[in-house]
Design a protein around this motif. Structure first.
Motif, PDB file in Angstrom:
ATOM      1  N   MET A   1     -10.523  17.057  -3.640  1.00  0.00           N
ATOM      2  CA  MET A   1      -9.039  17.380  -3.449  1.00  0.00           C
ATOM      3  C   MET A   1      -8.450  17.027  -4.611  1.00  0.00           C
ATOM      4  SD  MET A   1      -6.798  16.629  -0.330  1.00  0.00           S
ATOM      5  CE  MET A   1      -6.637  14.869  -0.726  1.00  0.00           C
ATOM      6  N   PRO A   2      -7.869  17.498  -5.273  1.00  0.00           N
ATOM      7  CA  PRO A   2      -6.831  16.876  -6.546  1.00  0.00           C
ATOM      8  C   PRO A   2      -5.466  16.753  -6.036  1.00  0.00           C
ATOM      9  CG  PRO A   2      -6.977  19.396  -6.937  1.00  0.00           C
ATOM     10  CD  PRO A   2      -8.081  18.963  -5.886  1.00  0.00           C
ATOM     11  N   VAL A   3      -5.178  15.553  -6.401  1.00  0.00           N
ATOM     12  CA  VAL A   3      -3.841  15.101  -6.166  1.00  0.00           C
ATOM     13  C   VAL A   3      -2.734  15.147  -7.712  1.00  0.00           C
ATOM     14  CG1 VAL A   3      -2.302  13.272  -5.163  1.00  0.00           C
ATOM     15  CG2 VAL A   3      -4.500  13.901  -4.241  1.00  0.00           C
ATOM     16  N   ILE A   4      -1.900  16.006  -7.638  1.00  0.00           N
ATOM     17  CA  ILE A   4      -1.011  15.888  -8.755  1.00  0.00           C
ATOM     18  C   ILE A   4       0.156  15.309  -8.460  1.00  0.00           C
ATOM     19  CG2 ILE A   4      -0.172  17.656 -10.478  1.00  0.00           C
ATOM     20  CD1 ILE A   4      -2.045  19.721  -9.672  1.00  0.00           C
ATOM     21  N   VAL A   5       0.595  14.443  -9.427  1.00  0.00           N
ATOM     22  CA  VAL A   5       1.691  13.575  -9.286  1.00  0.00           C
ATOM     23  C   VAL A   5       2.652  13.981 -10.300  1.00  0.00           C
ATOM     24  CG1 VAL A   5       2.571  11.260  -9.166  1.00  0.00           C
ATOM     25  CG2 VAL A   5       0.581  11.541  -7.918  1.00  0.00           C
ATOM     26  N   VAL A   6       3.866  14.185  -9.960  1.00  0.00           N
ATOM     27  CA  VAL A   6       5.039  14.574 -11.016  1.00  0.00           C
ATOM     28  C   VAL A   6       5.675  13.331 -10.948  1.00  0.00           C
ATOM     29  CG1 VAL A   6       6.645  16.038 -11.802  1.00  0.00           C
ATOM     30  CG2 VAL A   6       4.739  17.132 -10.559  1.00  0.00           C
ATOM     31  N   ALA A   7       6.023  12.340 -12.177  1.00  0.00           N
ATOM     32  CA  ALA A   7       6.663  11.333 -12.219  1.00  0.00           C
ATOM     33  C   ALA A   7       7.153  11.275 -13.532  1.00  0.00           C
ATOM     34  CB  ALA A   7       5.536  10.072 -11.782  1.00  0.00           C
ATOM     35  N   ASN A   8       8.499  10.344 -13.373  1.00  0.00           N
ATOM     36  CA  ASN A   8       9.202  10.087 -14.535  1.00  0.00           C
ATOM     37  C   ASN A   8      10.212   9.063 -13.876  1.00  0.00           C
ATOM     38  OD1 ASN A   8      11.161   9.418 -16.401  1.00  0.00           O
ATOM     39  ND2 ASN A   8      10.270  11.218 -17.693  1.00  0.00           N
ATOM     40  N   PRO A   9      10.434   7.722 -14.321  1.00  0.00           N
ATOM     41  CA  PRO A   9      11.272   6.978 -13.754  1.00  0.00           C
ATOM     42  C   PRO A   9      12.728   7.261 -14.035  1.00  0.00           C
ATOM     43  CG  PRO A   9      10.436   6.092 -15.827  1.00  0.00           C
ATOM     44  CD  PRO A   9       9.556   7.198 -15.489  1.00  0.00           C
ATOM     45  N   LYS A  10      13.059   8.357 -14.818  1.00  0.00           N
ATOM     46  CA  LYS A  10      14.276   8.887 -15.188  1.00  0.00           C
ATOM     47  C   LYS A  10      14.856   9.808 -14.265  1.00  0.00           C
ATOM     48  CE  LYS A  10      17.469   9.743 -18.970  1.00  0.00           C
ATOM     49  NZ  LYS A  10      18.514  10.861 -18.013  1.00  0.00           N
ATOM     50  N   GLY A  11      15.825   9.925 -13.726  1.00  0.00           N
ATOM     51  CA  GLY A  11      16.490  11.190 -12.705  1.00  0.00           C
ATOM     52  C   GLY A  11      16.879  12.299 -13.692  1.00  0.00           C
ATOM     53  N   GLY A  12      16.826  13.458 -12.955  1.00  0.00           N
ATOM     54  CA  GLY A  12      17.280  14.630 -13.590  1.00  0.00           C
ATOM     55  C   GLY A  12      16.582  15.246 -14.698  1.00  0.00           C
ATOM     56  N   VAL A  13      15.216  14.854 -14.880  1.00  0.00           N
ATOM     57  CA  VAL A  13      14.458  15.510 -15.811  1.00  0.00           C
ATOM     58  C   VAL A  13      13.561  16.886 -15.152  1.00  0.00           C
ATOM     59  CG1 VAL A  13      14.018  13.510 -17.029  1.00  0.00           C
ATOM     60  CG2 VAL A  13      12.424  14.023 -15.359  1.00  0.00           C
ATOM     61  N   GLY A  14      13.883  17.069 -14.032  1.00  0.00           N
ATOM     62  CA  GLY A  14      13.212  18.457 -13.466  1.00  0.00           C
ATOM     63  C   GLY A  14      11.802  18.178 -12.855  1.00  0.00           C
ATOM     64  N   LYS A  15      11.953  16.999 -11.983  1.00  0.00           N
ATOM     65  CA  LYS A  15      10.431  16.802 -11.499  1.00  0.00           C
ATOM     66  C   LYS A  15      10.244  17.620 -10.124  1.00  0.00           C
ATOM     67  CE  LYS A  15      11.355  12.278 -10.755  1.00  0.00           C
ATOM     68  NZ  LYS A  15      12.427  11.717 -11.895  1.00  0.00           N
ATOM     69  N   SER A  16      11.525  17.776  -9.381  1.00  0.00           N
ATOM     70  CA  SER A  16      11.121  18.546  -8.274  1.00  0.00           C
ATOM     71  C   SER A  16      11.130  20.119  -8.643  1.00  0.00           C
ATOM     72  CB  SER A  16      12.545  18.592  -7.149  1.00  0.00           C
ATOM     73  OG  SER A  16      12.720  17.312  -6.699  1.00  0.00           O
ATOM     74  N   THR A  17      11.634  20.594  -9.719  1.00  0.00           N
ATOM     75  CA  THR A  17      11.316  22.007 -10.190  1.00  0.00           C
ATOM     76  C   THR A  17       9.921  21.931 -10.491  1.00  0.00           C
ATOM     77  OG1 THR A  17      13.759  22.407 -10.698  1.00  0.00           O
ATOM     78  CG2 THR A  17      12.137  23.608 -11.882  1.00  0.00           C
ATOM     79  N   LEU A  18       9.537  20.978 -11.270  1.00  0.00           N
ATOM     80  CA  LEU A  18       8.128  21.258 -11.726  1.00  0.00           C
ATOM     81  C   LEU A  18       7.026  21.240 -10.449  1.00  0.00           C
ATOM     82  CD1 LEU A  18       8.164  19.168 -14.888  1.00  0.00           C
ATOM     83  CD2 LEU A  18       7.498  21.422 -14.577  1.00  0.00           C
ATOM     84  N   SER A  19       7.635  20.493  -9.503  1.00  0.00           N
ATOM     85  CA  SER A  19       6.573  19.937  -8.440  1.00  0.00           C
ATOM     86  C   SER A  19       6.489  21.377  -7.558  1.00  0.00           C
ATOM     87  CB  SER A  19       7.036  18.951  -7.491  1.00  0.00           C
ATOM     88  OG  SER A  19       7.033  17.796  -8.024  1.00  0.00           O
ATOM     89  N   THR A  20       7.414  22.018  -7.162  1.00  0.00           N
ATOM     90  CA  THR A  20       7.754  23.074  -6.327  1.00  0.00           C
ATOM     91  C   THR A  20       6.947  24.269  -6.958  1.00  0.00           C
ATOM     92  OG1 THR A  20       9.959  23.682  -7.312  1.00  0.00           O
ATOM     93  CG2 THR A  20       9.840  22.391  -5.021  1.00  0.00           C
ATOM     94  N   ASN A  21       7.158  24.336  -8.202  1.00  0.00           N
ATOM     95  CA  ASN A  21       6.558  25.693  -9.144  1.00  0.00           C
ATOM     96  C   ASN A  21       5.082  25.266  -9.213  1.00  0.00           C
ATOM     97  OD1 ASN A  21       8.197  28.003 -10.242  1.00  0.00           O
ATOM     98  ND2 ASN A  21       9.488  26.049 -10.068  1.00  0.00           N
TER      99      ASN A  21
END
Length: 206
Positions: A1-21
């Motif tokens: 079961m692969p777990v893909i983490v979308v991460a960056n310590p800076k806010g506003g770089v599009g993490k949620s957009t990438l995660s949902t897509n």
């Protein structure tokens, strides 16, 4: 079961957009996808609440703010959205379950240097060299000087750049309805789907 983490310590770089897509792509392939949200803003959870029931199912993962646990049985793929300021104990917890880590980065000189140390930490903290770390350049204007600076910078880190995603309102309009690029007619988002090809191959482990 692969777990893909979308991460960056800076806010506003599009993490949620990438995660949902990413979750939307995997669900469209027929996988049992769970979307986890470690971010206190709970952006991914809010998006799930907007998602129409008729679309491929993406299950939310209820995470304790200070404790990550293994996903429930029956899950085939996990996408984990993480907060700004991810570091220390929380970063260690995330890296213990990560199989792939995607770092979104906007092509500004400030974001580039702010992310340098984080990528170094990811490479040092991954549980083995089999954990893939990659970068995606987000909200990029093709041919810009900053995009060229980003490519040159990443060439010094030994971390793959999966490509550039353009700055478009498509993501905003889709997110407002709980949708992804894979939930609408391909003709509407043809250019964006093309840009996502290297990213989806990476998510598939190819």
């Amino acid at each position: 079961m692969p777990v893909i983490v979308v991460a960056n310590p800076k806010g506003g770089v599009g993490k949620s957009t990438l995660s949902t897509n990413l979750a939307g792509y995997l669900a469209r392939q027929g996988h049992a996808v769970m979307l986890g949200d470690v971010d206190r803003q709970q952006s991914a959870r809010t998006w799930l609440g907007l998602r129409p029931a008729a679309l491929p199912v993406i299950t939310g993962w209820e995470l304790q703010p200070d404790h990550l646990v293994k996903p429930p049985k029956g899950t085939s793929h996990v996408v984990l959205d993480t907060p700004a300021g991810l570091h220390g104990k929380k970063l260690d917890e995330v890296m213990r379950i990560a199989d792939r880590v995607l770092v979104p980065l906007q092509p500004s000189i400030f974001d580039i240097y702010a992310t340098r140390d984080f990528i170094t930490q990811l490479l040092a903290r991954r549980r083995s060299e089999r954990v893939d770390v990659a970068v995606i350049a987000n909200r990029v204007r093709d041919g810009s000087i900053s995009a060229g600076q980003l490519d040159s910078f990443l060439g010094t880190l030994g971390v793959p750049l999966l490509g550039h995603l353009r700055d478009t309102q498509n993501y905003i309009h889709l997110a407002a309805r709980g949708l992804t690029l894979w939930d609408v007619a391909p003709s509407r988002v043809e250019k964006d789907l093309e840009q996502w090809t290297p990213l989806t191959r990476w998510a598939d482990g190819r």
